[in-house]
Design a protein around this motif. Structure first.
Motif, PDB file in Angstrom:
ATOM      1  N   HIS A   1       5.381  12.864  13.855  1.00  0.00           N
ATOM      2  CA  HIS A   1       6.553  13.924  13.019  1.00  0.00           C
ATOM      3  C   HIS A   1       7.850  13.491  13.569  1.00  0.00           C
ATOM      4  O   HIS A   1       8.892  14.215  13.282  1.00  0.00           O
ATOM      5  N   LEU A   2       8.147  12.444  14.192  1.00  0.00           N
ATOM      6  CA  LEU A   2       9.708  12.037  14.467  1.00  0.00           C
ATOM      7  C   LEU A   2       9.951  10.935  13.638  1.00  0.00           C
ATOM      8  O   LEU A   2      11.058  10.506  13.911  1.00  0.00           O
ATOM      9  N   LEU A   3       9.170  10.209  12.852  1.00  0.00           N
ATOM     10  CA  LEU A   3       9.496   9.214  12.178  1.00  0.00           C
ATOM     11  C   LEU A   3      10.339   9.320  11.043  1.00  0.00           C
ATOM     12  O   LEU A   3      10.243  10.559  10.221  1.00  0.00           O
ATOM     13  N   PRO A   4      11.340   8.470  10.687  1.00  0.00           N
ATOM     14  CA  PRO A   4      12.064   8.630   9.459  1.00  0.00           C
ATOM     15  C   PRO A   4      11.376   8.378   8.131  1.00  0.00           C
ATOM     16  O   PRO A   4      10.383   7.890   8.222  1.00  0.00           O
ATOM     17  N   LYS A   5      11.805   9.033   7.206  1.00  0.00           N
ATOM     18  CA  LYS A   5      11.367   8.827   5.683  1.00  0.00           C
ATOM     19  C   LYS A   5      12.122   7.837   5.144  1.00  0.00           C
ATOM     20  O   LYS A   5      13.320   8.187   4.384  1.00  0.00           O
ATOM     21  N   VAL A   6      11.923   6.456   4.865  1.00  0.00           N
ATOM     22  CA  VAL A   6      12.752   5.670   4.105  1.00  0.00           C
ATOM     23  C   VAL A   6      11.912   4.886   3.244  1.00  0.00           C
ATOM     24  O   VAL A   6      11.023   4.452   3.499  1.00  0.00           O
ATOM     25  N   GLU A   7      12.363   5.034   1.750  1.00  0.00           N
ATOM     26  CA  GLU A   7      11.326   4.432   0.784  1.00  0.00           C
ATOM     27  C   GLU A   7      11.696   2.876   0.606  1.00  0.00           C
ATOM     28  O   GLU A   7      13.126   2.551   0.755  1.00  0.00           O
ATOM     29  N   LEU A   8      10.876   1.860   0.763  1.00  0.00           N
ATOM     30  CA  LEU A   8      10.968   0.513   0.329  1.00  0.00           C
ATOM     31  C   LEU A   8       9.994  -0.139  -0.648  1.00  0.00           C
ATOM     32  O   LEU A   8       9.040   0.500  -0.927  1.00  0.00           O
ATOM     33  N   ASP A   9      10.477  -0.944  -1.397  1.00  0.00           N
ATOM     34  CA  ASP A   9       9.555  -1.494  -2.533  1.00  0.00           C
ATOM     35  C   ASP A   9       8.746  -2.515  -2.077  1.00  0.00           C
ATOM     36  O   ASP A   9       8.926  -3.168  -1.206  1.00  0.00           O
ATOM     37  N   ALA A  10       7.550  -2.339  -3.019  1.00  0.00           N
ATOM     38  CA  ALA A  10       6.427  -3.440  -2.516  1.00  0.00           C
ATOM     39  C   ALA A  10       6.985  -4.611  -2.729  1.00  0.00           C
ATOM     40  O   ALA A  10       6.372  -5.648  -1.844  1.00  0.00           O
TER      41      ALA A  10
ATOM     42  N   ILE B   1       0.770  -1.376   0.137  1.00  0.00           N
ATOM     43  CA  ILE B   1       0.084   0.037   0.191  1.00  0.00           C
ATOM     44  C   ILE B   1       1.102   1.296   0.054  1.00  0.00           C
ATOM     45  O   ILE B   1       0.548   2.152  -0.534  1.00  0.00           O
ATOM     46  N   CYS B   2       2.013   1.315   0.668  1.00  0.00           N
ATOM     47  CA  CYS B   2       2.962   2.427   0.666  1.00  0.00           C
ATOM     48  C   CYS B   2       3.381   2.678  -0.585  1.00  0.00           C
ATOM     49  O   CYS B   2       3.620   3.760  -1.047  1.00  0.00           O
ATOM     50  N   SER B   3       4.016   1.617  -1.153  1.00  0.00           N
ATOM     51  CA  SER B   3       4.482   1.880  -2.797  1.00  0.00           C
ATOM     52  C   SER B   3       3.353   2.379  -3.579  1.00  0.00           C
ATOM     53  O   SER B   3       3.787   3.305  -4.260  1.00  0.00           O
ATOM     54  N   ALA B   4       2.020   1.939  -3.634  1.00  0.00           N
ATOM     55  CA  ALA B   4       1.246   2.246  -4.439  1.00  0.00           C
ATOM     56  C   ALA B   4       0.891   3.665  -4.238  1.00  0.00           C
ATOM     57  O   ALA B   4       0.434   4.583  -5.014  1.00  0.00           O
ATOM     58  N   ALA B   5       0.572   4.105  -2.866  1.00  0.00           N
ATOM     59  CA  ALA B   5       0.183   5.401  -2.336  1.00  0.00           C
ATOM     60  C   ALA B   5       1.613   6.484  -2.399  1.00  0.00           C
ATOM     61  O   ALA B   5       1.147   7.544  -1.985  1.00  0.00           O
ATOM     62  N   LYS B   6       2.700   6.104  -2.613  1.00  0.00           N
ATOM     63  CA  LYS B   6       3.781   6.865  -2.694  1.00  0.00           C
ATOM     64  C   LYS B   6       4.085   7.420  -1.126  1.00  0.00           C
ATOM     65  O   LYS B   6       4.319   8.573  -1.079  1.00  0.00           O
ATOM     66  N   ILE B   7       3.728   6.501  -0.183  1.00  0.00           N
ATOM     67  CA  ILE B   7       4.035   7.060   1.128  1.00  0.00           C
ATOM     68  C   ILE B   7       5.257   6.206   1.592  1.00  0.00           C
ATOM     69  O   ILE B   7       5.521   4.838   1.514  1.00  0.00           O
ATOM     70  N   PRO B   8       6.185   7.047   2.457  1.00  0.00           N
ATOM     71  CA  PRO B   8       7.493   6.232   2.850  1.00  0.00           C
ATOM     72  C   PRO B   8       6.950   5.316   3.884  1.00  0.00           C
ATOM     73  O   PRO B   8       6.408   5.460   4.824  1.00  0.00           O
ATOM     74  N   ALA B   9       7.495   4.056   3.396  1.00  0.00           N
ATOM     75  CA  ALA B   9       7.177   2.892   4.107  1.00  0.00           C
ATOM     76  C   ALA B   9       7.672   2.887   5.756  1.00  0.00           C
ATOM     77  O   ALA B   9       6.954   2.330   6.698  1.00  0.00           O
ATOM     78  N   SER B  10       8.773   3.453   5.821  1.00  0.00           N
ATOM     79  CA  SER B  10       9.258   3.573   7.430  1.00  0.00           C
ATOM     80  C   SER B  10       8.269   4.348   8.286  1.00  0.00           C
ATOM     81  O   SER B  10       8.284   4.097   9.372  1.00  0.00           O
ATOM     82  N   ARG B  11       7.419   5.204   7.830  1.00  0.00           N
ATOM     83  CA  ARG B  11       6.503   5.945   8.465  1.00  0.00           C
ATOM     84  C   ARG B  11       5.297   5.095   8.907  1.00  0.00           C
ATOM     85  O   ARG B  11       4.415   5.514   9.734  1.00  0.00           O
ATOM     86  N   GLN B  12       5.032   3.872   8.512  1.00  0.00           N
ATOM     87  CA  GLN B  12       4.208   2.914   8.955  1.00  0.00           C
ATOM     88  C   GLN B  12       4.799   1.761   9.500  1.00  0.00           C
ATOM     89  O   GLN B  12       3.888   1.135  10.316  1.00  0.00           O
ATOM     90  N   LEU B  13       5.937   1.207   9.255  1.00  0.00           N
ATOM     91  CA  LEU B  13       6.451   0.082   9.720  1.00  0.00           C
ATOM     92  C   LEU B  13       6.641   0.424  11.336  1.00  0.00           C
ATOM     93  O   LEU B  13       6.410  -0.600  11.963  1.00  0.00           O
ATOM     94  N   MET B  14       7.187   1.460  11.491  1.00  0.00           N
ATOM     95  CA  MET B  14       7.666   1.605  13.107  1.00  0.00           C
ATOM     96  C   MET B  14       6.510   1.597  13.925  1.00  0.00           C
ATOM     97  O   MET B  14       6.174   0.974  14.872  1.00  0.00           O
TER      98      MET B  14
END
Length: 270
Positions: A198-207, A124-137
């Motif tokens: 607001h403190l979460l890192p922004k790291v892109e990961l592939d789906a 979902i993060c990949s499709a929505a262009k959302i940094p995955a790290s902001r959801q995984l933590m």
């Protein structure tokens, strides 16, 4: 050298091996127990005496019952449904992941819950262009605090209950932990939604990034999914009601046996 110093040195060595994983974790744990006996920290006859504790049987039963949810794909299906309902907005997705992570980890393996939701979150993060790290933590945190809601949510809760029983004191009830677990979970979710994000890192990961799963689903049968869910629900209800003559260990083991007999997972997997 005093026993206390020996114990601290052994603990440091074990911690180092656990962190570095130079040798398999199971070997480290077993060798550490043997070392305690060889060094005279505990009597040799007590090295593996803990394995005769009924708490170990309870662990074993619940691990199998929980694993059935993952092997049948039910846990993954629940995660997919809830997360897709929440949409692709960063805040709504974060809430959905934390909600399903908290609920599932309250009765299942925390690690397994996080692992089965990782592919969903990444896709979902990949499709929505959302940094995955902001959801995984947030997902990782939710699976952690979700475990403190019920007695079987995390091993320490079961150990504490077993210690109370062994001491001749009234054991904790199945949902007694929820009086603290639920407020902590709600507070954690609110913090992540309004401050933590607001403190979460922004790291892109592939789906399609390869993820090491604790348990891979090997069933697609909706019938098996329903059966595994009913078994888990039945075990939880029996434990929560405290039916006379049925101990927690008995409920867990019967549930595990039924999971194998109904084909929710194989004997080898169990």
């Amino acid at each position: 050298m005093s026993p206390a110093i020996k114990c601290l040195i052994l603990l440091a060595v074990v911690a180092l091996l656990f962190v570095t994983e130079l040798i398999p974790l199971a070997i480290t744990a077993t060798a550490a127990a043997v070392a305690c006996g060889l060094l005279g920290l505990i009597p040799a006859k007590q090295v593996f005496s803990g394995l005769s504790n009924s708490t170990v049987v309870l662990f074993a039963g619940m691990f199998v019952v929980g694993a059935a949810m993952f092997y049948t794909g039910l846990a993954q299906a629940i995660g997919n449904k809830v997360v897709h309902i929440c949409g692709t907005g960063e805040n709504s997705l974060m809430f959905g992941l934390m909600l399903v992570g908290t609920v599932l980890s309250s009765v299942l393996s925390n690690t397994g819950t996080a692992a089965c939701l990782l592919p969903v979150a990444l896709g979902i993060c990949s499709a929505a262009k959302i940094p995955a790290s902001r959801q995984l933590m947030p997902l990782a945190f939710a699976c952690g605090w979700g475990g403190i809601i019920t007695m079987v949510g995390t091993p320490p809760n079961i150990i504490a209950t077993g210690a109370m029983t062994a001491a001749g004191l009234p054991a904790f009830g199945f949902f007694e932990f929820a009086w603290i677990g639920i407020p902590v979970s709600v507070a954690g979710m609110l913090y992540m939604m309004f401050i933590g994000k607001h403190l979460l890192p922004k790291v892109e990961l592939d789906a399609d990034q390869e993820i090491e799963q604790e348990i891979e689903a090997n069933e697609t049968s909706s019938t098996k999914m329903i059966i595994s869910g009913v078994i888990l629900l039945a075990v939880v209800v029996v434990m929560a009601l405290g039916i006379k003559g049925i101990t927690l260990e008995m409920a867990a083991i019967v549930g595990a046996l039924v999971c194998v007999l109904t084909g929710c997972l194989t004997e080898k997997q169990a």
